[in-house]
Design a protein around this motif. Structure first.
Motif, short mmCIF file in Angstrom:
data_model
loop_
_atom_site.label_atom_id
_atom_site.label_comp_id
_atom_site.label_asym_id
_atom_site.label_seq_id
_atom_site.Cartn_x
_atom_site.Cartn_y
_atom_site.Cartn_z
N HIS A 255 0.84 -1.19 0.00
CA HIS A 255 0.00 0.00 0.00
C HIS A 255 0.89 1.25 0.00
O HIS A 255 1.85 1.31 0.75
N PHE A 294 -6.99 7.90 1.48
CA PHE A 294 -5.60 8.37 1.36
C PHE A 294 -5.38 9.17 0.09
O PHE A 294 -4.30 9.74 -0.11
N ASN A 295 -6.37 9.25 -0.80
CA ASN A 295 -6.10 9.79 -2.13
C ASN A 295 -5.49 11.20 -2.20
O ASN A 295 -4.62 11.43 -3.03
N ALA A 301 -2.49 8.29 -6.88
CA ALA A 301 -3.95 8.37 -6.99
C ALA A 301 -4.41 8.62 -8.43
O ALA A 301 -3.77 9.35 -9.18
N PRO A 310 -11.57 1.52 -2.24
CA PRO A 310 -10.94 0.25 -2.64
C PRO A 310 -11.32 -0.89 -1.70
O PRO A 310 -11.48 -0.69 -0.50
N LEU A 324 -4.38 0.18 -6.90
CA LEU A 324 -3.17 -0.17 -7.65
C LEU A 324 -3.10 -1.67 -7.89
O LEU A 324 -2.55 -2.13 -8.87
#
Ligand SMILES: Nc1ncnc2c1ncn2[C@@H]1O[C@H](COP(=O)(O)OP(=O)(O)OP(=O)(O)O)[C@@H](O)[C@H]1O
Ligand SMILES: Nc1ncnc2c1ncn2[C@@H]1O[C@H](COP(=O)(O)OP(=O)(O)O)[C@@H](O)[C@H]1O
Ligand code: SF4
Ligand code: SF4
Ligand SMILES: [Mg+2]
Ligand SMILES: [Mg+2]
Lengths: 369, 349
Positions: A255, A294-295, A301, A310, A324
């Motif tokens: 991540h 978190f974008n 992103a 996600p 991803l």
């Protein structure tokens, strides 16, 4: 993630945990669908920036969540029994005997008015059939195990007569004196010297090995995680973003947040001019971004990340919630994927004209992770 | 003997010598605190006066533009040394030279121009801010105190510039400290420290209350500012990896004494003092090598009645009879460091 199956064989099984705080301006979701499990004898590390929800998860498990906070969804199973809806009296019994907790500040767990021995002996007698004499012997044995020198003399002293590191060891003795099956340790060594930290970590490990207890260890110290934990869970903005075996998470994080976190830690013997920097800060509960939380800070992103949340996917031996990894062969070496993605990312960023803010950290990620 | 050895130690780096003059030179510096029981108790209960030797004779130099790190267990005297270095505490004895001038005998007035060139950053910036002041007033305080700028417009422009330099926005000056996160507050305290154009900044646990991610932001900022303004730092943290990352040279303190100091890479690669080795050995290992480490033994003794001889002897695996009676002298090492240990001097370890 096996959200709907009961994780058989797990000592602790948390499924889809959701914690909310009702406020005048609407309901805040502090924990959003956290699922994790722990086997007997296993140590699970929990990491993430402050406000990620680590402590709240721990308090929900121990039944110590305070109003107005409430469990608004999900289930917690302990030893095959559902515990999130237990009456408080039953939970209190379970907490003394089967679930122990260690908090960051030892003074909040110790009563300054009673001697250390009295507190230990009372705890032992509440939860066992031992006589006062046996309980005292057991208390001395515990103090010896946590490395308090001359325990026969020190047992009758008061908390203020102990140094910070020794008080923390007394708290650990208190949490472990009745051999709980599960220990929730919330930053037990933060603010302690490395020398004391090493002693406490060794102790937790030994006791865990000898009694087969499971430990959920919340800490900021990645070195502590690497040396003690079997698995690691990474939290961000009330969500779990990655969980897996310790080597995978520390060495081959999948991540982007985990990567950033690992890179931001100075490592002994590694000389770098700049540390990897995750720009920005964790969002407030009232402003958790849509899609992947978190974008706004993520150098990778895409448009999808800003819209869709996600889901967890199995990758390698762990699980990760990040677009991803959508459709990527789970066996892919993350290091390779990241460098490829970065190139693809650049093209995409140019295409949708993304602002320049996260560039610096992106470069850092490319060079150093 | 001490000075001869220091000189010898410096020979190794003679090439950089001309380029970097020490900005701070500390010699046999001591600070003892009177922790005696109240007078009446002393008389009635016949208790003696008691002194706590927080800093008990330390020597070090910091070159211009460098970072000198200090490590050691809680209570070993790091913060006291830091406060002595910027003149917040008066030494009990010993000397502190700032750019070759002994600041000990200086009067308040003589000290004033030097004061503006030394600043300090603390772990909890909030505690040192007036919560009712706007950030712009907080940052402008040193400018006002030292009378550095004349007009209000000049001050405003300078504050805006400082805010930008530390990664905040000029409009942030209108807010109050409580409106900021811990990391942003540390940026504000850095801006305030920079306001008087200092050369030397003492940083006492500046990132210890921050998340690792925010810590990285602050450490990167501090390094950029150092390069830009050729700042000299004295940096204290209980996180050894942080100290080694930021420092050019690191000193290890134990019970008020400087037991070893060396260039950071050298100290890490080749620690000589048994205490340095113990500290480094206690750091958890990110490489998961699962090495068997020697368990840390014992606790730091009380600095009020420290052990005789080498104060580390009750915890030291190499201690012998000489260690219990004779305080070890500081000697120079091959790697450009200094160490105070009989075993090293005798070639036993
Ligand atoms: N004003 C004071 N009066 C009396 N004793 C003091 C005073 N300030 C510090 N001390 C004592 O001096 C010793 C060194 O303290 P100092 O604060 O310098 O330690 P430190 O190395 O910074 O520790 P930490 O890592 O916990 O910050 C300690 O034993 C402390 O209790
Ligand atoms: N009593 C409360 N009221 C409102 N919000 C809370 C309360 N307790 C915790 N929170 C919020 O829940 C989030 C997670 O907190 P916490 O579990 O303490 O984080 P961590 O332990 O990871 O630092 C934070 O945003 C925090 O502000
Ligand atoms: S889902 Fe998107 S924004 Fe979130 S971590 Fe993955 S790449 Fe970054
Ligand atoms: S002088 Fe003696 S006791 Fe002190 S560190 Fe050296 S060997 Fe150990
Ligand atoms: Mg917490
Ligand atoms: Mg201190």
């Amino acid at each position: 993630m096996n959200n709907n199956k009961t994780n058989s064989g797990a000592l602790l099984d948390v499924k889809g945990l959701r914690i909310e705080f009702p406020t005048r301006r609407g309901t805040l979701t502090a924990i959003d669908g956290v699922s994790l499990s722990l086997k007997a004898g296993e140590i699970l590390g929990v990491v993430g920036e402050s406000g990620a929800g680590k402590s709240l998860t721990g308090t929900a498990i121990t039944g110590l969540l305070e109003r107005p906070g409430r469990i608004a969804g999900g289930e917690i199973h302990f030893n095959g029994q559902r515990i999130d809806n237990l009456p408080s009296e039953a939970m209190r019994k379970l907490r003394g005997k089967q679930i122990g907790s260690i908090f960051q500040d030892p003074l909040t767990s110790l009563n300054p008015l009673f001697s250390v021995g009295r507190q230990l002996i009372e705890t032992i007698r509440t939860h066992t059939d031992l006589t006062p004499r046996q309980a005292r012997a057991r208390a001395i044995e515990m103090l010896t195990q946590v490395g308090i020198p001359a325990p026969e003399q020190r047992i009758d002293q008061y908390p203020h007569q102990f140094s910070g590191g020794m008080r923390q060891r007394v708290v650990i003795a208190l949490a472990l004196c009745v051999n709980p099956k599960l220990v929730i340790a919330d930053e037990p060594t933060t603010a302690l010297d490395v020398s004391v930290q090493a002693q406490i970590i060794d102790l937790l490990k030994t006791l865990c090995r000898e009694h087969g207890s499971a430990v959920m260890l919340v800490t900021h110290d990645m070195g502590v995680i690497a040396e003690t934990c079997d698995r690691v869970a990474v939290m961000y903005a009330g969500r779990l973003v990655e969980i897996g075996p310790v080597q995978e998470v520390v060495k081959h994080a999948r991540h982007p947040y985990t990567r950033g976190l690992m890179g931001s830690i100075p490592k002994l013997g590694e000389e770098v001019e700049h540390l990897v920097q995750i720009d920005g800060a964790m969002p407030r509960l009232s402003h958790i971004p849509q899609g992947c939380a978190f974008n706004p800070r993520c150098p990778y992103a895409t448009a999808r990340c800003r819209e869709e949340k996600p889901e967890f996917a199995n990758v390698g031996q762990g699980e990760v919630a990040c677009w991803l990894w959508d459709g990527v062969d789970p066996a892919t070496d993350p290091d390779r994927l990241f460098s490829n993605v970065t190139l693809a990312q650049r093209a995409r960023q140019q295409a949708d004209g993304v602002g320049s803010a996260p560039k610096k950290s992106m470069q850092a990620c490319e060079q150093e992770v | 003997m001490m000075n001869a050895n220091v000189a010898q130690g410096r020979m190794a780096t003679a090439t950089d010598e001309a380029a970097a003059e020490p900005i701070l030179r500390v010699r046999n510096l001591k600070r003892h605190f009177d922790v005696s029981p109240p007078w009446l108790n002393r008389v009635l209960e016949r208790k003696p006066r008691q002194f706590l030797r927080a800093v008990d004779g330390i020597d070090f130099e910091i070159k211009k533009g460098e970072t000198f790190g200090l490590v050691g267990e809680s209570g070993c005297g790091k913060s006291t040394a830091a406060r002595l270095a910027v003149g917040l505490y008066a030494p009990s004895s010993g000397s502190i030279e700032f750019e070759g001038v002994d600041i000990g005998p200086l009067s308040r007035k003589q000290m004033a121009p030097l004061r503006s060139r030394m600043q300090m950053i603390f772990q909890d910036p909030y505690a040192s801010f007036n919560p009712r002041w706007r950030v712009s007033k907080i940052i402008a305080e040193p400018i006002r105190v030292f009378g550095l700028l004349k007009t209000a417009a000049e001050v405003d422009a300078r504050v805006a510039e400082l805010l930008t330099q530390v990664g905040l926005m000029p409009v942030d000056g209108d807010k109050y400290p409580h409106e900021f996160s811990g990391g942003q507050r540390q940026r504000i305290s850095i801006a305030r420290a920079l306001a008087s154009n200092p050369d030397f900044i003492v940083c006492d646990e500046p990132t210890s209350a921050l998340d690792v991610s925010v810590q990285a932001q602050i450490l990167n900022l501090m390094r950029d500012l150092q390069r830009q303004y050729r700042l000299t730092y004295m940096f204290i943290s209980h996180d050894l990896a942080v100290v080694f990352h930021i420092s050019d040279r690191v000193g290890v303190m134990y019970l008020g004494a400087m037991v070893e100091q060396a260039p950071s890479a050298e100290l890490l690669r080749n620690p000589r003092h048994p205490y340095t080795r113990m500290l480094l050995d206690a750091i958890p290992d990110l490489d998961m090598s699962g090495r068997a480490r020697t368990p840390v033994s014992g606790e730091v003794p009380s600095p009020i009645s420290p052990p005789s001889g080498c104060t580390f002897h009750p915890r030291c695996p190499h201690a012998n009879a000489r260690c219990t009676s004779e305080r070890p002298a500081t000697i120079a090492t091959d790697g450009g460091g200094q160490v105070a240990c009989h075993a090293v001097e005798e070639g036993r370890i």
